[in-house]
Motif scaffolding. Structure first.
Motif, short mmCIF file in Angstrom:
data_model
loop_
_atom_site.label_atom_id
_atom_site.label_comp_id
_atom_site.label_asym_id
_atom_site.label_seq_id
_atom_site.Cartn_x
_atom_site.Cartn_y
_atom_site.Cartn_z
N GLY A 67 0.80 -1.21 0.00
CA GLY A 67 0.00 0.00 0.00
C GLY A 67 0.84 1.27 0.00
O GLY A 67 2.08 1.23 0.11
N ASN A 68 0.16 2.40 -0.08
CA ASN A 68 0.85 3.69 -0.16
C ASN A 68 1.63 4.01 1.12
O ASN A 68 2.60 4.77 1.07
N GLY A 69 1.23 3.44 2.26
CA GLY A 69 1.93 3.72 3.51
C GLY A 69 3.13 2.82 3.75
O GLY A 69 3.78 2.91 4.80
N PHE A 70 3.45 1.97 2.79
CA PHE A 70 4.56 1.03 2.96
C PHE A 70 5.91 1.73 2.85
O PHE A 70 6.13 2.55 1.96
N LYS A 71 6.80 1.39 3.79
CA LYS A 71 8.18 1.87 3.71
C LYS A 71 9.14 0.70 3.54
O LYS A 71 9.98 0.71 2.66
N GLU A 72 9.01 -0.30 4.41
CA GLU A 72 9.83 -1.50 4.33
C GLU A 72 9.21 -2.58 5.21
O GLU A 72 8.31 -2.30 6.01
N LEU A 73 9.70 -3.78 5.05
CA LEU A 73 9.25 -4.87 5.92
C LEU A 73 9.79 -4.64 7.32
O LEU A 73 10.71 -3.84 7.54
N ALA A 74 9.21 -5.34 8.28
CA ALA A 74 9.72 -5.26 9.66
C ALA A 74 11.17 -5.70 9.69
O ALA A 74 11.60 -6.55 8.89
N LYS A 75 11.98 -5.10 10.57
CA LYS A 75 13.37 -5.53 10.70
C LYS A 75 13.42 -7.02 11.02
O LYS A 75 12.57 -7.54 11.75
N LYS A 76 14.40 -7.69 10.45
CA LYS A 76 14.43 -9.15 10.59
C LYS A 76 14.45 -9.62 12.04
O LYS A 76 13.74 -10.58 12.39
N PRO A 77 15.24 -9.02 12.93
CA PRO A 77 15.21 -9.49 14.33
C PRO A 77 13.81 -9.38 14.94
O PRO A 77 13.36 -10.30 15.65
N ALA A 78 13.12 -8.28 14.67
CA ALA A 78 11.77 -8.11 15.20
C ALA A 78 10.81 -9.12 14.57
O ALA A 78 9.93 -9.68 15.25
N ALA A 79 10.96 -9.36 13.28
CA ALA A 79 10.10 -10.33 12.60
C ALA A 79 10.34 -11.74 13.14
O ALA A 79 9.40 -12.53 13.31
N ASP A 80 11.61 -12.06 13.41
CA ASP A 80 11.93 -13.38 13.96
C ASP A 80 11.33 -13.56 15.35
O ASP A 80 10.84 -14.65 15.69
N ARG A 81 11.37 -12.51 16.16
CA ARG A 81 10.76 -12.61 17.51
C ARG A 81 9.25 -12.80 17.41
O ARG A 81 8.65 -13.57 18.15
N ALA A 82 8.64 -12.08 16.48
CA ALA A 82 7.19 -12.21 16.30
C ALA A 82 6.82 -13.61 15.82
O ALA A 82 5.83 -14.20 16.26
N LEU A 83 7.64 -14.16 14.94
CA LEU A 83 7.39 -15.51 14.44
C LEU A 83 7.58 -16.55 15.55
O LEU A 83 6.81 -17.50 15.66
N ALA A 84 8.59 -16.35 16.39
CA ALA A 84 8.82 -17.28 17.51
C ALA A 84 7.67 -17.23 18.51
O ALA A 84 7.24 -18.26 19.04
N ALA A 85 7.17 -16.02 18.76
CA ALA A 85 6.04 -15.89 19.69
C ALA A 85 4.78 -16.53 19.12
O ALA A 85 3.95 -17.07 19.85
N LEU A 86 4.65 -16.48 17.79
CA LEU A 86 3.47 -17.06 17.14
C LEU A 86 3.45 -18.57 17.27
O LEU A 86 2.38 -19.18 17.43
N THR A 87 4.62 -19.18 17.22
CA THR A 87 4.69 -20.65 17.27
C THR A 87 4.94 -21.19 18.66
O THR A 87 5.00 -22.40 18.85
N ALA A 88 5.11 -20.30 19.66
CA ALA A 88 5.37 -20.77 21.03
C ALA A 88 4.12 -21.42 21.61
O ALA A 88 3.00 -21.04 21.30
N PRO A 89 4.32 -22.45 22.48
CA PRO A 89 3.17 -23.10 23.12
C PRO A 89 2.36 -22.09 23.94
O PRO A 89 2.92 -21.25 24.64
N GLN A 90 1.05 -22.17 23.84
CA GLN A 90 0.14 -21.30 24.58
C GLN A 90 -0.45 -22.04 25.77
O GLN A 90 -0.78 -23.22 25.67
#
Length: 206
Positions: free
Chosen positions: A173-196
């Motif tokens: 979209g028009n508000g796009f600048k860049e993807l999330a920084k890789k370290p932050a994206a990796d943390r978000a992905l790890a939290a997504l797959t962590a046991p709940q």
């Protein structure tokens, strides 16, 4: 009768057993008391087995069953695909050229599979005001879309029932600048797959 004892006159002594009226009254009174006590006890038993106590016990059990607390020992792992199992079509809905290719190359470096790369269709061209739009089939709602969202947290998500295939779209979209920084994206992905923590019924006070 003759002799020493002689009965005179017209009145004779009556020979009758001693009176037992007092004892009879005592027995009747005791019987009434016993019957009353037994009746009261019977009513109490009826209440226990069919009345208020059973209802309150049922209510207590229902209340206990309704209260749940997280149990760390009963954690449930969330099953989501790895980036390598997610195919992403990168589509540019902005006026900035080359944006789709650069974004697709970065996603490929992060382990995603890249499908179509190019301009967004007329339906979305220059119409996405935010950072981006993630679109996929209904089956991707809790699988591929959350995984892709770790790379662009501010993007909106949408599903299309008529859509076929597992691939998902990243419409820039028009508000796009860049993807999330890789370290932050990796943390978000790890939290997504962590046991709940799984919800378990609390036993305290039940």
């Amino acid at each position: 009768m003759g002799g020493q004892y002689r009965i005179t006159g017209d009145k004779y002594p009556r020979m009758r057993p001693p009176r037992r009226r007092g004892r009879l009254v005592l027995v009747v009174t005791a019987s009434v008391v016993v019957i009353g006590v037994l009746s009261w006890g019977t009513l109490q038993l009826v209440e226990v087995f069919t009345g208020g106590d059973s209802a309150s016990a049922a209510g207590t059990k229902a209340g206990c069953a309704g209260k749940a607390s997280p149990s760390p020992s009963a954690a449930v792992a969330v099953t989501v695909p790895k980036p390598g199992a997610v195919t992403v079509n990168v589509l540019n809905a902005t006026t900035r050229s080359g944006l789709a290719k650069r974004t697709a190359d970065e996603l490929k470096k992060r382990g995603f599979k890249v499908g179509e790369v190019g301009n967004a269709p007329k339906q979305w061209d220059k119409k996405v005001k935010g950072t981006g739009l993630l679109i996929g089939p209904t089956s991707a709602l809790n699988t591929a879309l959350p995984v892709l969202a770790t790379q662009l947290p501010g993007a909106e998500r949408s599903t299309d029932r008529a859509r076929k295939g597992p691939a998902v779209d990243l419409v820039i979209g028009n508000g796009f600048k860049e993807l999330a920084k890789k370290p932050a994206a990796d943390r978000a992905l790890a939290a997504l797959t962590a046991p709940q923590p799984a919800a378990t019924v609390g036993k305290k006070g039940c």
